[in-house]
Design a protein around this motif. Structure first.
Motif, PDB file in Angstrom:
ATOM      1  N   GLU A  30       5.788  21.826  -8.229  1.00 49.91           N
ATOM      2  CA  GLU A  30       5.883  20.724  -7.267  1.00 49.91           C
ATOM      3  C   GLU A  30       6.345  19.466  -7.993  1.00 49.91           C
ATOM      4  O   GLU A  30       5.894  19.176  -9.102  1.00 49.91           O
ATOM      5  CB  GLU A  30       4.513  20.485  -6.626  1.00 49.91           C
ATOM      6  N   LYS A  31       7.242  18.736  -7.371  1.00 50.30           N
ATOM      7  CA  LYS A  31       7.735  17.468  -7.898  1.00 50.30           C
ATOM      8  C   LYS A  31       7.494  16.373  -6.859  1.00 50.30           C
ATOM      9  O   LYS A  31       7.463  16.647  -5.653  1.00 50.30           O
ATOM     10  CB  LYS A  31       9.231  17.553  -8.217  1.00 50.30           C
ATOM     11  N   CYS A  32       7.353  15.134  -7.325  1.00 46.72           N
ATOM     12  CA  CYS A  32       7.135  14.032  -6.381  1.00 46.72           C
ATOM     13  C   CYS A  32       7.921  12.792  -6.819  1.00 46.72           C
ATOM     14  O   CYS A  32       8.346  12.691  -7.970  1.00 46.72           O
ATOM     15  CB  CYS A  32       5.647  13.691  -6.261  1.00 46.72           C
ATOM     16  N   PHE A  33       8.118  11.874  -5.863  1.00 50.14           N
ATOM     17  CA  PHE A  33       8.825  10.614  -6.101  1.00 50.14           C
ATOM     18  C   PHE A  33      10.243  10.833  -6.627  1.00 50.14           C
ATOM     19  O   PHE A  33      10.712  10.107  -7.511  1.00 50.14           O
ATOM     20  CB  PHE A  33       8.047   9.715  -7.079  1.00 50.14           C
ATOM     21  N   ILE A  34      10.945  11.822  -6.075  1.00 50.21           N
ATOM     22  CA  ILE A  34      12.284  12.161  -6.548  1.00 50.21           C
ATOM     23  C   ILE A  34      13.322  11.437  -5.691  1.00 50.21           C
ATOM     24  O   ILE A  34      13.418  11.675  -4.481  1.00 50.21           O
ATOM     25  CB  ILE A  34      12.520  13.682  -6.513  1.00 50.21           C
ATOM     26  N   THR A  35      14.117  10.575  -6.320  1.00 49.16           N
ATOM     27  CA  THR A  35      15.101   9.757  -5.606  1.00 49.16           C
ATOM     28  C   THR A  35      16.340  10.570  -5.241  1.00 49.16           C
ATOM     29  O   THR A  35      16.865  11.319  -6.065  1.00 49.16           O
ATOM     30  CB  THR A  35      15.512   8.549  -6.476  1.00 49.16           C
ATOM     31  N   ASN A  36      16.768  10.415  -3.990  1.00 46.72           N
ATOM     32  CA  ASN A  36      18.016  10.999  -3.448  1.00 46.72           C
ATOM     33  C   ASN A  36      17.957  12.495  -3.177  1.00 46.72           C
ATOM     34  O   ASN A  36      18.969  13.092  -2.786  1.00 46.72           O
ATOM     35  CB  ASN A  36      19.215  10.734  -4.387  1.00 46.72           C
ATOM     36  N   ALA A  37      16.805  13.130  -3.342  1.00 51.05           N
ATOM     37  CA  ALA A  37      16.749  14.595  -3.270  1.00 51.05           C
ATOM     38  C   ALA A  37      17.201  15.134  -1.921  1.00 51.05           C
ATOM     39  O   ALA A  37      17.817  16.203  -1.841  1.00 51.05           O
ATOM     40  CB  ALA A  37      15.337  15.084  -3.579  1.00 51.05           C
ATOM     41  N   GLY A  88       8.394  -1.086  -0.929  1.00 51.18           N
ATOM     42  CA  GLY A  88       9.741  -1.651  -1.065  1.00 51.18           C
ATOM     43  C   GLY A  88      10.782  -0.574  -1.268  1.00 51.18           C
ATOM     44  O   GLY A  88      10.496   0.622  -1.159  1.00 51.18           O
ATOM     45  N   VAL A  89      12.010  -0.994  -1.574  1.00 53.05           N
ATOM     46  CA  VAL A  89      13.176  -0.107  -1.672  1.00 53.05           C
ATOM     47  C   VAL A  89      13.076   0.995  -0.623  1.00 53.05           C
ATOM     48  O   VAL A  89      13.242   2.192  -0.900  1.00 53.05           O
ATOM     49  CB  VAL A  89      13.394   0.464  -3.096  1.00 53.05           C
ATOM     50  N   ARG A  90      12.822   0.592   0.584  1.00 52.72           N
ATOM     51  CA  ARG A  90      12.461   1.514   1.658  1.00 52.72           C
ATOM     52  C   ARG A  90      13.637   2.347   2.150  1.00 52.72           C
ATOM     53  O   ARG A  90      13.445   3.417   2.734  1.00 52.72           O
ATOM     54  CB  ARG A  90      11.836   0.722   2.813  1.00 52.72           C
ATOM     55  N   GLY A  91      14.852   1.891   1.904  1.00 52.23           N
ATOM     56  CA  GLY A  91      16.020   2.655   2.320  1.00 52.23           C
ATOM     57  C   GLY A  91      16.526   3.608   1.253  1.00 52.23           C
ATOM     58  O   GLY A  91      17.493   4.331   1.474  1.00 52.23           O
ATOM     59  N   SER A  92      15.878   3.605   0.094  1.00 47.53           N
ATOM     60  CA  SER A  92      16.216   4.571  -0.947  1.00 47.53           C
ATOM     61  C   SER A  92      15.434   5.850  -0.672  1.00 47.53           C
ATOM     62  O   SER A  92      14.220   5.803  -0.465  1.00 47.53           O
ATOM     63  CB  SER A  92      15.853   4.012  -2.332  1.00 47.53           C
ATOM     64  N   ASN A  93      16.122   6.969  -0.664  1.00 46.80           N
ATOM     65  CA  ASN A  93      15.498   8.236  -0.301  1.00 46.80           C
ATOM     66  C   ASN A  93      14.558   8.714  -1.404  1.00 46.80           C
ATOM     67  O   ASN A  93      14.978   8.954  -2.528  1.00 46.80           O
ATOM     68  CB  ASN A  93      16.603   9.271  -0.037  1.00 46.80           C
ATOM     69  N   THR A  94      13.269   8.854  -1.091  1.00 43.23           N
ATOM     70  CA  THR A  94      12.254   9.272  -2.062  1.00 43.23           C
ATOM     71  C   THR A  94      11.560  10.511  -1.527  1.00 43.23           C
ATOM     72  O   THR A  94      11.048  10.499  -0.406  1.00 43.23           O
ATOM     73  CB  THR A  94      11.219   8.160  -2.303  1.00 43.23           C
ATOM     74  N   CYS A  95      11.517  11.570  -2.334  1.00 41.99           N
ATOM     75  CA  CYS A  95      11.101  12.868  -1.812  1.00 41.99           C
ATOM     76  C   CYS A  95      10.060  13.562  -2.687  1.00 41.99           C
ATOM     77  O   CYS A  95       9.907  13.269  -3.867  1.00 41.99           O
ATOM     78  CB  CYS A  95      12.310  13.799  -1.711  1.00 41.99           C
ATOM     79  N   GLU A  96       9.385  14.526  -2.046  1.00 38.51           N
ATOM     80  CA  GLU A  96       8.600  15.505  -2.775  1.00 38.51           C
ATOM     81  C   GLU A  96       9.323  16.838  -2.663  1.00 38.51           C
ATOM     82  O   GLU A  96      10.021  17.095  -1.675  1.00 38.51           O
ATOM     83  CB  GLU A  96       7.183  15.616  -2.217  1.00 38.51           C
ATOM     84  N   MET A  97       9.166  17.659  -3.681  1.00 39.47           N
ATOM     85  CA  MET A  97       9.817  18.964  -3.718  1.00 39.47           C
ATOM     86  C   MET A  97       8.768  20.036  -3.977  1.00 39.47           C
ATOM     87  O   MET A  97       7.912  19.870  -4.839  1.00 39.47           O
ATOM     88  CB  MET A  97      10.856  19.029  -4.843  1.00 39.47           C
TER      89      MET A  97
END
Length: 380
Positions: A153-160, A204-213
């Motif tokens: 499991e991964k978390c806080f991944i940008t643009n995923a 913040g940076v709310r429009g940057s895509n942040t994901c869990e995998m």
């Protein structure tokens, strides 16, 4: 080193600045309010060649240097922190590891479309139990015949969510001392067993895509191994060093936006019969902001110059990231203070800068980790 920008660097600055002012800044409030990833903006950045800025032309890039790339990050971040973060992550974390460590076949297959702006990539390092302690990775990849089978499991991944590939770190075995061997593996996002969610509610940076995998028996060909299987840890440390330059540049961009808003407001706001910019208390705030932003920018450019010239830059990247993010937070906080009650209101934008800036003290290694990196570089 020479701190004067070259003709090419000035051209890139002017081009990105003009694009950011026209295409990115007008959408920044909407992106923040709706948490909507600016997909159309990234298509245009790709068309301009900005997504391939620091990569050679032979791989579809623009052949720019790290200073030029840092300048682009600053200008984009000045217009919109969310867009700036996703841009920095796409280049420094998504595409760069493939350029640094990939085989020629991997570069042709994965890097070329990234540099051309045809798609995005992401970097899957952080886990629920492996944040600052990146060596605490628990995701495992087992080689079975000609495939790696990955679980974790991964978390806080940008643009995923918008990436076609994610470079994932995973344990692939034990070394002679019984310690985990961490490798990097390129995982296509259409792989069976891979789930990507974007459910975070962020400050913040709310429009940057942040994901869990979530990776459940994800199978990828063994040729998707990135670089030396036993050097994955060193590979992502080098990747993070470069990424810290970009986060420092992003910090400078957000801080510059906050400073300019505060300066303009101070000149226009009349109290006690004169502009508040005439009061020494406000002048000192503006002077400190301007000074620290310029010092941060110079440190960013020095770290970038060292990287471009093949010199050690780990310590300087940490200097830049630490100072720029903390000085930037101070600048954004003072911008709100100068605006007074209006600074607390979304309409005046400066509160967004503060919210966006906070991540700069956390992402790519917290301020505490930067101090640890610096101390180790000093031989402590």
């Amino acid at each position: 080193m020479n701190f004067e920008l070259t003709k090419e660097q000035r051209m890139i600055r002017d081009m990105v600045s003009a694009f950011a002012e026209k295409e990115i800044a007008p959408k920044a409030e909407y992106v923040d309010r709706t948490c909507e990833f600016p997909e159309e903006t990234f298509k245009k950045l790709g068309d301009l060649g900005i997504l391939g800025l620091p990569f050679p032309e032979e791989y579809g890039g623009s052949g720019g240097d790290t200073i030029s790339y840092a300048i682009a990050v600053e200008e984009i971040g000045k217009a919109c922190g969310s867009t700036g973060l996703s841009y920095a992550a796409a280049v420094s974390l998504g595409a760069s590891p493939i350029y640094y460590f990939g085989t020629e076949a991997q570069k042709q297959k994965y890097l070329v479309p990234l540099a051309k702006g045809e798609t995005l990539a992401a970097f899957g390092l952080t886990e629920p139990n492996a944040g600052s302690d990146a060596g605490g990775t628990e995701t495992k990849a087992v080689l079975h015949r000609d495939e790696y089978i990955i679980n974790g499991e991964k978390c806080f991944i940008t643009n995923a969510e918008y990436a076609k590939t994610i470079t994932v770190t995973a344990i692939t075995g034990k070394d002679d001392r019984g310690k985990n061997i961490i490798s990097a593996i390129i995982v296509p996002t259409n792989s069976s067993g891979l789930t990507v969610n974007s459910n975070y509610e962020k400050l913040g940076v709310r429009g940057s895509n942040t994901c869990e995998m979530i990776l459940e028996n994800v199978r990828v060909p063994k040729e998707n191994l990135l670089g030396d299987s036993k050097a994955g840890f060193k590979q992502f440390l080098y990747t993070l060093d470069g990424g810290r330059i970009s986060i420092a540049a992003l910090s400078v961009g957000i801080a510059q936006a906050a400073f300019e808003k505060a300066l303009n407001y101070a000149k226009e706001r009349i109290q006690f019969g004169r502009s508040i910019s005439k009061f020494q208390a406000i002048q000192f705030k503006l002077a400190d902001m301007a000074m620290e932003i310029e010092l941060a920018r110079n440190m960013v450019h020095k770290a970038a110059w060292l990287k471009d010239n093949g010199k050690p830059f780990t310590k300087e990247a940490a200097y830049a990231k630490l100072f720029a993010s903390e000085a930037g937070f101070r600048a954004c906080n003072q911008a709100i203070q100068i605006h007074g009650g209006y600074g607390y209101m979304r309409e005046y934008e400066v509160e967004r800068y503060l919210r966006d800036m906070k991540l700069m003290e956390i992402g790519e290694g917290t301020s505490e980790i930067q101090r640890l990196v610096i101390a180790r570089q000093l031989g402590c």
